[in-house]
Design a protein around this motif. Structure first.
Motif, PDB file in Angstrom:
ATOM      1  N   SER A 169      99.196  34.805  90.661  1.00 10.94           N
ATOM      2  CA  SER A 169     100.529  35.391  90.810  1.00 10.94           C
ATOM      3  C   SER A 169     100.855  36.244  89.599  1.00 10.94           C
ATOM      4  CB  SER A 169     101.583  34.294  90.980  1.00 10.94           C
ATOM      5  OG  SER A 169     101.286  33.472  92.099  1.00 10.94           O
ATOM      6  N   SER A 170     101.428  37.404  89.848  1.00 13.25           N
ATOM      7  CA  SER A 170     101.837  38.289  88.756  1.00 13.25           C
ATOM      8  C   SER A 170     103.336  38.554  88.850  1.00 13.25           C
ATOM      9  CB  SER A 170     101.066  39.607  88.818  1.00 13.25           C
ATOM     10  OG  SER A 170     101.322  40.271  90.046  1.00 13.25           O
ATOM     11  N   ALA A 171     103.917  38.883  87.687  1.00 14.25           N
ATOM     12  CA  ALA A 171     105.354  39.151  87.635  1.00 14.25           C
ATOM     13  C   ALA A 171     105.615  40.049  86.439  1.00 14.25           C
ATOM     14  CB  ALA A 171     106.151  37.860  87.535  1.00 14.25           C
ATOM     15  N   SER A 172     106.852  40.549  86.390  1.00 12.79           N
ATOM     16  CA  SER A 172     107.214  41.426  85.282  1.00 12.79           C
ATOM     17  C   SER A 172     107.858  40.667  84.129  1.00 12.79           C
ATOM     18  CB  SER A 172     108.172  42.519  85.784  1.00 12.79           C
ATOM     19  OG  SER A 172     109.336  41.924  86.354  1.00 12.79           O
ATOM     20  N   SER A 173     108.245  39.409  84.361  1.00 12.08           N
ATOM     21  CA  SER A 173     108.851  38.603  83.304  1.00 12.08           C
ATOM     22  C   SER A 173     108.447  37.147  83.480  1.00 12.08           C
ATOM     23  CB  SER A 173     110.382  38.731  83.316  1.00 12.08           C
ATOM     24  OG  SER A 173     110.909  38.182  84.513  1.00 12.08           O
ATOM     25  N   ILE A 174     108.503  36.392  82.385  1.00 15.19           N
ATOM     26  CA  ILE A 174     108.104  34.982  82.426  1.00 15.19           C
ATOM     27  C   ILE A 174     109.082  34.160  83.251  1.00 15.19           C
ATOM     28  CG2 ILE A 174     107.874  32.916  80.979  1.00 15.19           C
ATOM     29  CD1 ILE A 174     106.556  34.557  78.887  1.00 15.19           C
ATOM     30  N   GLU A 175     110.352  34.571  83.317  1.00 15.20           N
ATOM     31  CA  GLU A 175     111.345  33.829  84.093  1.00 15.20           C
ATOM     32  C   GLU A 175     110.941  33.695  85.557  1.00 15.20           C
ATOM     33  OE1 GLU A 175     112.004  36.094  81.894  1.00 15.20           O
ATOM     34  OE2 GLU A 175     113.115  34.954  80.372  1.00 15.20           O
ATOM     35  N   ASP A 176     110.172  34.663  86.055  1.00  9.51           N
ATOM     36  CA  ASP A 176     109.755  34.610  87.451  1.00  9.51           C
ATOM     37  C   ASP A 176     108.581  33.661  87.680  1.00  9.51           C
ATOM     38  OD1 ASP A 176     111.654  36.586  87.991  1.00  9.51           O
ATOM     39  OD2 ASP A 176     110.225  38.197  87.542  1.00  9.51           O
ATOM     40  N   ILE A 177     107.969  33.211  86.591  1.00 13.41           N
ATOM     41  CA  ILE A 177     106.768  32.371  86.694  1.00 13.41           C
ATOM     42  C   ILE A 177     107.116  30.885  86.721  1.00 13.41           C
ATOM     43  CG2 ILE A 177     104.641  31.701  85.483  1.00 13.41           C
ATOM     44  CD1 ILE A 177     104.438  34.375  86.848  1.00 13.41           C
ATOM     45  N   TRP A 178     108.285  30.498  86.176  1.00  8.25           N
ATOM     46  CA  TRP A 178     108.597  29.074  86.003  1.00  8.25           C
ATOM     47  C   TRP A 178     108.599  28.299  87.314  1.00  8.25           C
ATOM     48  CZ3 TRP A 178     107.442  27.790  81.521  1.00  8.25           C
ATOM     49  CH2 TRP A 178     107.866  28.453  80.387  1.00  8.25           C
ATOM     50  N   THR A 179     108.938  28.943  88.399  1.00  6.22           N
ATOM     51  CA  THR A 179     108.954  28.233  89.681  1.00  6.22           C
ATOM     52  C   THR A 179     107.558  27.819  90.116  1.00  6.22           C
ATOM     53  OG1 THR A 179     108.873  30.366  90.833  1.00  6.22           O
ATOM     54  CG2 THR A 179     111.050  29.384  90.463  1.00  6.22           C
ATOM     55  N   LEU A 180     106.518  28.468  89.551  1.00  8.41           N
ATOM     56  CA  LEU A 180     105.129  28.145  89.899  1.00  8.41           C
ATOM     57  C   LEU A 180     104.515  27.137  88.933  1.00  8.41           C
ATOM     58  CD1 LEU A 180     103.937  31.820  90.573  1.00  8.41           C
ATOM     59  CD2 LEU A 180     104.820  30.165  92.236  1.00  8.41           C
ATOM     60  N   TRP A 181     105.212  26.849  87.863  1.00  6.32           N
ATOM     61  CA  TRP A 181     104.667  25.978  86.816  1.00  6.32           C
ATOM     62  C   TRP A 181     104.594  24.537  87.333  1.00  6.32           C
ATOM     63  CZ3 TRP A 181     103.054  27.441  81.895  1.00  6.32           C
ATOM     64  CH2 TRP A 181     102.794  26.407  81.000  1.00  6.32           C
ATOM     65  N   THR A 182     103.410  23.933  87.220  1.00  4.09           N
ATOM     66  CA  THR A 182     103.218  22.581  87.767  1.00  4.09           C
ATOM     67  C   THR A 182     102.739  21.563  86.749  1.00  4.09           C
ATOM     68  OG1 THR A 182     100.960  23.168  88.443  1.00  4.09           O
ATOM     69  CG2 THR A 182     102.719  23.443  90.086  1.00  4.09           C
ATOM     70  N   SER A 183     102.170  21.995  85.636  1.00 10.97           N
ATOM     71  CA  SER A 183     101.604  21.037  84.691  1.00 10.97           C
ATOM     72  C   SER A 183     101.666  21.595  83.290  1.00 10.97           C
ATOM     73  CB  SER A 183     100.155  20.706  85.065  1.00 10.97           C
ATOM     74  OG  SER A 183      99.531  19.931  84.061  1.00 10.97           O
ATOM     75  N   SER A 184     101.773  20.697  82.310  1.00 11.81           N
ATOM     76  CA  SER A 184     101.785  21.110  80.906  1.00 11.81           C
ATOM     77  C   SER A 184     100.429  21.646  80.459  1.00 11.81           C
ATOM     78  CB  SER A 184     102.194  19.927  80.016  1.00 11.81           C
ATOM     79  OG  SER A 184     101.262  18.860  80.157  1.00 11.81           O
ATOM     80  N   GLU A 185      99.383  21.424  81.267  1.00  7.56           N
ATOM     81  CA  GLU A 185      98.056  21.925  80.938  1.00  7.56           C
ATOM     82  C   GLU A 185      97.875  23.383  81.362  1.00  7.56           C
ATOM     83  OE1 GLU A 185      95.270  19.299  82.724  1.00  7.56           O
ATOM     84  OE2 GLU A 185      95.859  17.567  81.498  1.00  7.56           O
ATOM     85  N   ASN A 186      98.828  23.939  82.071  1.00 10.23           N
ATOM     86  CA  ASN A 186      98.753  25.338  82.488  1.00 10.23           C
ATOM     87  C   ASN A 186      99.011  26.268  81.310  1.00 10.23           C
ATOM     88  OD1 ASN A 186      98.274  24.680  85.192  1.00 10.23           O
ATOM     89  ND2 ASN A 186     100.463  24.522  85.639  1.00 10.23           N
ATOM     90  N   TYR A 187      98.623  27.509  81.477  1.00 10.17           N
ATOM     91  CA  TYR A 187      98.939  28.529  80.484  1.00 10.17           C
ATOM     92  C   TYR A 187      99.306  29.819  81.206  1.00 10.17           C
ATOM     93  CZ  TYR A 187      94.160  30.246  81.305  1.00 10.17           C
ATOM     94  OH  TYR A 187      93.014  30.715  81.882  1.00 10.17           O
ATOM     95  N   ILE A 188      99.992  30.691  80.490  1.00 12.25           N
ATOM     96  CA  ILE A 188     100.453  31.964  81.044  1.00 12.25           C
ATOM     97  C   ILE A 188      99.768  33.102  80.299  1.00 12.25           C
ATOM     98  CG2 ILE A 188     102.455  33.468  81.380  1.00 12.25           C
ATOM     99  CD1 ILE A 188     104.184  30.997  81.607  1.00 12.25           C
ATOM    100  N   VAL A 189      99.321  34.109  81.021  1.00 11.53           N
ATOM    101  CA  VAL A 189      98.710  35.297  80.425  1.00 11.53           C
ATOM    102  C   VAL A 189      99.722  36.436  80.466  1.00 11.53           C
ATOM    103  CG1 VAL A 189      96.822  36.958  80.543  1.00 11.53           C
ATOM    104  CG2 VAL A 189      96.407  34.562  81.151  1.00 11.53           C
ATOM    105  N   VAL A 190      99.980  37.037  79.309  1.00 10.93           N
ATOM    106  CA  VAL A 190     100.927  38.153  79.239  1.00 10.93           C
ATOM    107  C   VAL A 190     100.247  39.364  78.604  1.00 10.93           C
ATOM    108  CG1 VAL A 190     102.936  36.646  79.081  1.00 10.93           C
ATOM    109  CG2 VAL A 190     101.835  37.434  76.983  1.00 10.93           C
ATOM    110  N   GLN A 191     100.628  40.531  79.083  1.00 12.77           N
ATOM    111  CA  GLN A 191     100.164  41.782  78.488  1.00 12.77           C
ATOM    112  C   GLN A 191     101.361  42.490  77.876  1.00 12.77           C
ATOM    113  OE1 GLN A 191      98.413  44.722  81.133  1.00 12.77           O
ATOM    114  NE2 GLN A 191      97.008  45.389  79.500  1.00 12.77           N
ATOM    115  N   LEU A 192     101.249  42.834  76.591  1.00 15.46           N
ATOM    116  CA  LEU A 192     102.344  43.477  75.881  1.00 15.46           C
ATOM    117  C   LEU A 192     102.305  44.985  76.106  1.00 15.46           C
ATOM    118  CD1 LEU A 192     102.226  41.505  72.496  1.00 15.46           C
ATOM    119  CD2 LEU A 192     103.350  40.896  74.645  1.00 15.46           C
ATOM    120  N   GLU A 193     103.380  45.646  75.701  1.00 18.63           N
ATOM    121  CA  GLU A 193     103.468  47.091  75.876  1.00 18.63           C
ATOM    122  C   GLU A 193     102.440  47.831  75.034  1.00 18.63           C
ATOM    123  OE1 GLU A 193     107.477  48.065  74.998  1.00 18.63           O
ATOM    124  OE2 GLU A 193     108.242  47.459  76.983  1.00 18.63           O
ATOM    125  N   ASN A 194     101.991  47.194  73.928  1.00 18.50           N
ATOM    126  CA  ASN A 194     100.973  47.838  73.087  1.00 18.50           C
ATOM    127  C   ASN A 194      99.551  47.578  73.585  1.00 18.50           C
ATOM    128  OD1 ASN A 194     100.596  45.167  72.447  1.00 18.50           O
ATOM    129  ND2 ASN A 194     101.230  45.375  70.283  1.00 18.50           N
TER     130      ASN A 194
END
Length: 565
Positions: A49-74
């Motif tokens: 799943s991809s999104a433009s902000s982390i706030e949109d990802i929290w509904t998919l979060w299921t475990s503390s072992e998960n991680y999020i990949v972000v790409q910065l503007e630079n």
């Protein structure tokens, strides 16, 4: 009429004790979180799943072992874990899986929290996560430590300065410190003010129990004292309701603190108890209170203090003439609770029941928000189930007996703890109902042990026995939060510990004597004999006291019992 007004006014404020005791279940909750990142985000990836902000990802979060990949503007790509972050050395394509080299960095840019449920908690306010997580776990234990100290301090002050003054101070203190908690500027000031709040809350609960028992007649005393706990349970229900409506911790704290403001404004109208005034030889003040009671209750011929004092002096004189030992000034200490094998075994069992009752009560209450489903409804039901449990306790202890009520409910709570372990985690409703049943059964045992302890020990060490049991109760309340934290080791570990303690307590209770219908004992010899055979103390030669003196012992034997959740 007078006693009813005093009773309901006093126990109304007991709701605030239930409120502050359980307020931390929503105030100190830890939401989902990940490490912060240096810069602005252009895209976020979580599994497929991809999104433009982390706030949109929290509904998919299921475990503390998960991680999020972000790409910065630079162009940099970061992997965000809960307590660390990694920068990918080669940032060609944005993909969730990456096998190349990564540089690991600490969370120096703070943390990002899921605010879909709670806008703000003390955990998010002061970043009490990762290496500071232990600070969050100390919030409830330090509060319970304040409960322990406050009960001891204010119980003694109430005997010295009077019940009314302590009720004034502690009720005002609950309001002031409750509001002050919301405006603390850092974690340490928060804990200190909450500690003071715990002291005054505990002090009020102890003194309010003594206050109402000194006003309520003997026929209603058992029901009145037991249902002080019921108003405490209503406070728990208010916590659930306010937590559902208010999701910012400091606003939530303010609303909880002003819930009982009407009592703070009116508590100065409460009178001092005649018992305390008589003990301080303030006869004119005691007569004024009695006259006020007579006017409210429309009694045409109120009793006179002079008559009460003369009867009491006659009883004391006859008691001294009949038994020289009664006039001895021997001071008793904790070792008297272990004077022989019978009494020692009784003391160990009673202490274990006090500890188990408090441990089970708070384990079921504090862990209710982690059962799945709606955590607010869970806590509300856990509080509501207490209301009928005290009615059943009062009826059963008078019909079946103290021991015969205590044993089955202790063993039942142990069986329920085992049953919950075998319920599949997907059956949320069944799990919640089982936890309500566990709280119900442990609540009956917890409410009953106060009176049972007072009846198991003789007059000379009764206050000492109840006081020491109450201390074990508070030790259980301090241990309970740490027990709940063992869910991180094994989800059923708290229930296993409570179940083992409840089963052991229930088995040992079998060896305790039944006290229903038996007169209170006055010496350790009588108390020992009560446990050795089935004969009642009334079949033996009673100590040399007048009939009125015996009646006073029966009436006031429970008045020094300081009850503290």
């Amino acid at each position: 009429r007078f006693q009813a007004c005093v009773y309901f006014a006093s126990v109304f404020q007991a709701m605030s004790c239930g409120i502050h005791y359980l307020a931390s279940v929503f105030m100190a909750v830890t939401p989902n979180f990940v490490c912060g990142f240096p810069g602005n985000v252009s895209s976020v990836l979580f599994h497929n799943s991809s999104a433009s902000s982390i706030e949109d990802i929290w509904t998919l979060w299921t475990s503390s072992e998960n991680y999020i990949v972000v790409q910065l503007e630079n162009g940099e790509i970061w992997e965000l874990d809960q307590c660390s972050r990694s920068k990918r050395e080669v940032s060609l394509d944005l993909a969730y899986e990456y096998k190349g080299n990564k540089s690991v960095f600490p969370c120096s840019d703070g943390f990002l929290y899921d605010d879909t449920k709670w806008r703000s908690t003390v955990v998010t306010q002061w970043d009490l996560v990762c290496d500071r997580e232990w600070l969050a776990k100390l919030i409830q234990p330090t509060f319970m430590l304040g409960v322990l100290i406050g009960a001891v301090i204010f119980g003694d002050i109430a005997d010295r300065l009077g019940r009314r003054r302590v009720i004034w101070f502690t009720s005002a203190g609950q309001f002031v410190f409750g509001i002050a908690v919301a405006f603390t500027f850092d974690y340490y000031s928060f804990v200190i003010v909450r500690f003071l709040l715990a002291m005054v809350s505990s002090g009020y609960l102890v003194v309010a129990f003594v206050y109402v028992t000194e006003f309520v007649g003997i026929k209603a005393r058992t029901w009145a004292s037991m249902h002080v706990h019921a108003f405490f349970a209503v406070g728990i229900m208010i916590v659930a309701l306010v937590g559902f409506l208010v999701r910012t911790w400091w606003v939530y704290q303010i609303f909880l603190s002003i819930a009982t403001l009407p009592f703070v404004l009116c508590c100065w109208m409460l009178p001092e108890t005649p018992f305390w005034l008589l003990s301080e030889e303030r006869y004119e003040d005691a007569q004024k209170v009695i006259d006020t009671m007579a006017r409210w209750n429309k009694v045409s011929t109120p009793c006179k203090v002079s008559e009460l004092c003369s009867v009491q002096q006659d009883d004391l004189a006859s008691g001294k003439m009949g038994d020289d030992d009664a006039s001895s000034t021997k001071k008793h200490n904790i070792l008297d609770l272990f004077c022989n094998w019978q009494i020692a075994r009784r003391t160990i069992t009673v202490w274990l029941i006090w500890f188990t009752g408090s441990l089970g009560y708070y384990v079921f209450s504090l862990s209710s928000v982690s059962l799945g489903g709606n955590e607010y409804l869970n806590l509300f039901l856990i509080g509501a189930v207490e209301l009928p449990c005290y009615i059943i306790a009062c009826v059963a202890m008078d019909k079946l007996g103290r021991r015969n009520t205590l044993i089955p409910f202790l063993i039942l709570s142990a069986l329920i703890c085992v049953l919950i372990m075998f319920i599949p985690q997907d059956f949320n409703i069944l799990i919640i109902l089982a936890n309500m049943a566990g709280k119900f059964s442990i609540g009956v045992a917890f409410g009953l042990i106060y009176l049972y302890t007072a009846e198991l020990y003789p007059t000379i060490v009764r206050s000492l026995a109840v006081g020491s049991g109450s201390m074990m109760c508070r030790v259980g309340s301090v241990v309970a939060p740490f027990c709940v934290y063992l869910r991180s080791v094994w989800i059923f570990m708290p229930l296993l510990l409570v179940g083992i303690m409840a089963l052991l307590s229930g088995i040992l209770t079998i060896m305790l004597p039944e006290t229903l219908g038996k007169p209170l004992t006055n010496t350790l010899v009588e108390a020992t004999e009560m446990g050795r055979n089935k004969k009642t103390c009334s079949e033996k030669t009673p100590p040399a006291h007048s009939g009125a003196a015996i009646e006073k012992i029966e009436m006031f034997g429970q008045e020094r019992v300081s009850v503290d959740k």
